[in-house]
Design a protein around this motif. Structure first.
Motif, mmCIF file in Angstrom:
data_model
loop_
_atom_site.group_PDB
_atom_site.id
_atom_site.type_symbol
_atom_site.label_atom_id
_atom_site.label_comp_id
_atom_site.label_asym_id
_atom_site.label_seq_id
_atom_site.Cartn_x
_atom_site.Cartn_y
_atom_site.Cartn_z
ATOM 1 N N THR A 1 -7.761 -2.300 -3.410
ATOM 2 C CA THR A 1 -7.455 -0.993 -2.830
ATOM 3 C C THR A 1 -6.464 -0.224 -3.699
ATOM 4 N N MET B 1 -12.932 6.861 -0.604
ATOM 5 C CA MET B 1 -12.627 5.449 -0.374
ATOM 6 C C MET B 1 -13.881 4.688 0.055
ATOM 7 N N CYS C 1 -11.502 3.569 6.064
ATOM 8 C CA CYS C 1 -10.245 3.995 6.668
ATOM 9 C C CYS C 1 -10.525 5.209 7.533
ATOM 10 N N LEU D 1 0.834 -1.208 0.000
ATOM 11 C CA LEU D 1 0.000 0.000 0.000
ATOM 12 C C LEU D 1 0.866 1.255 0.000
ATOM 13 N N GLN E 1 -8.008 -8.111 -1.690
ATOM 14 C CA GLN E 1 -8.496 -6.833 -1.157
ATOM 15 C C GLN E 1 -7.431 -5.742 -1.278
ATOM 16 N N ILE F 1 -14.238 0.897 0.780
ATOM 17 C CA ILE F 1 -13.015 0.799 1.572
ATOM 18 C C ILE F 1 -13.125 1.740 2.777
#
Length: 338
Positions: free
Chosen positions: A330, A299, A306, A263, A326, A304
Motif C-alpha cells: 500500500t 487505489m 478503501c 500508513l 500488504q 486496494i
C-alpha cells in the motif's frame, strides 16, 4: 496483484482457531436461555467489564438501540456528539424505536466533555424534552478512531449522577481504545449504566455485540430484543467465535494500530494529501486535493479497497487480516499517486 481491503475492520474472516471454536460450540435455543455458548459469552463479557449481566445480539446497532429504549421514555432527550454512530448510522432508530429527541454537541473529534454536557441539560419545564441519557462512543468512528481516557469519562459519569442522567457507552471499538489509553477494562463498569461491546470489528468475530448492564435492565432488554427480531436460536456457534476473540484477539490490536501509524506517516509525505487526522488506533482519515472517489478508484486499480467519507476525505481501517507485506504494498501505491 496483491489485494488489500482497508474499507473496514468488519471485513475480517474467522481465523483457524476461531473456526475450531465455532465447530465445537455447545448450542441450544437461546430464546429459552439454553444456549451454553451464548450464556458463557454473556457472563464472560459482563465479568470483564465489572457489570452484572449481558445480552448477545446480532449487531452493535441493535445493542445501542436496545439500550436507548431501555434507558429512555418517549418525550425524553439524549445528549451525544453530532458525529455519534447512534445518530448518524443507525437509520433514525432513536426516533423510530424510542420516540426520543437528540441534543447534538460539537466535540473534539467526536469526544464530548462534562463541561460541554452540563449547559445542554434541559430544565424541568414542559416546553422542553426531558434530558435522561448521555451516549459516548469509544472509539469515535468519525473522529478517526479517537479515544476517551477513563479520567475524562469519570468526570462525565459524576455529572450524570448529579443530574440523575443515565450514561451509555457505544463501545464499538472499546478494546482499541483500551489498547491505546492503557486503561483497565474492569474499571469501566462503575461509570456506565450500559455498555455495548462490538465483537465483529477489531476483534474479528463474524457477527455480534453484547449489551452489558444490571440484571433488571438486561431482563427488559431481552423483551426489546425479541420485539426487534433479535431473538436467536442455536446462535452459540457465533458466540463461541466471539468468546475466542475476547480470549485471543485483544492483545494483538496493537499490530493494527502500528499498521495505521505507518500508513499515516506515509500519507503525510504525499503532495496530494492536504491533511491526516492524528492516528490513535486503527482508523486513518485523510483529506485529498483530488476528489476522494478518484483516489479510491486509483487505489482499486491496484487491488486496494478503501472508502471515501466525504468529497475530499478517505478512510483506511487496519485489522487482523492485514499483513505487513500488504502495508508495504500500500505504501508503494501511495507513492505512485501524483
Amino acid at each position: 496483484m496483491i489485494t488489500v481491503d482497508l474499507r473496514s475492520d468488519t471485513v475480517t474472516k474467522p481465523t483457524p482457531g476461531m473456526l475450531e471454536a465455532m465447530w465445537s460450540a455447545k448450542v441450544g435455543d437461546d430464546v429459552f436461555g439454553e444456549d451454553e455458548s451464548i450464556n458463557a459469552l454473556e457472563e464472560k463479557a459482563a465479568r470483564m467489564f465489572g457489570m452484572e449481566a449481558g445480552i448477545f445480539c446480532p449487531s452493535g446497532t441493535m445493542t445501542n438501540q436496545i439500550a436507548i429504549k431501555c434507558f429512555t421514555q418517549p418525550l425524553d432527550e439524549l445528549i451525544a456528539d453530532q458525529t455519534a454512530h447512534v445518530y448518524r448510522y443507525e437509520g433514525g432508530g432513536i426516533a423510530f424505536n424510542s420516540g426520543v429527541s437528540t441534543r447534538l454537541l460539537n466535540g473534539e473529534r467526536g469526544r464530548i466533555t462534562a463541561e460541554m454536557i452540563e449547559p445542554e441539560i434541559n430544565a424541568d419545564n414542559i416546553h422542553y424534552p426531558h434530558t435522561s441519557l448521555v451516549v459516548l462512543e469509544n472509539t469515535v468512528n468519525k473522529g478517526g478512531g479517537s479515544c476517551y481516557y477513563l479520567k475524562d469519562i469519570a468526570l462525565i459519569a459524576n455529572l450524570c449522577k448529579q443530574h440523575n442522567l443515565i450514561l451509555h457507552l457505544d463501545g464499538a471499538r472499546i478494546f482499541n481504545a483500551l489498547t491505546f489509553t492503557g486503561d483497565k477494562v474492569e474499571d469501566y463498569g462503575q461509570y456506565f449504566n450500559g455498555i455495548s461491546v462490538c465483537l465483529s470489528k477489531g476483534l474479528g468475530a463474524p457477527v455480534g455485540s453484547v449489551l452489558l448492564a444490571d440484571r433488571a435492565t438486561i431482563k427488559y432488554a431481552r423483551r426489546i430484543r425479541k420485539v426487534l427480531g433479535g431473538g436467536m436460536r442455536q446462535a452459540g456457534f457465533l458466540a463461541a467465535a466471539a468468546s475466542y476473540a475476547l480470549d485471543n484477539h485483544v492483545q494483538r490490536l496493537e499490530e493494527d494500530h502500528a499498521h495505521a501509524r505507518v500508513l499515516a506517516d506515509e500519507l503525510v509525505k504525499c503532495t496530494w494529501v492536504t491533511g491526516v487526522t492524528p492516528v490513535e488506533t486503527n482508523i486513518v482519515l485523510f483529506d485529498t486535493l483530488k476528489p476522494a472517489e478518484e483516489v479510491v478508484q486509483l487505489m482499486a486499480d491496484h487491488g486496494i479497497s478503501c472508502n471515501s467519507t466525504d468529497k475530499h476525505r478517505i478512510r483506511f481501517v487496519t485489522h487482523l487480516d492485514i499483513q505487513p507485506e500488504q502495508i508495504e504494498y500500500t505504501l508503494e501505491v501511495l507513492k505512485k499517486i501524483k
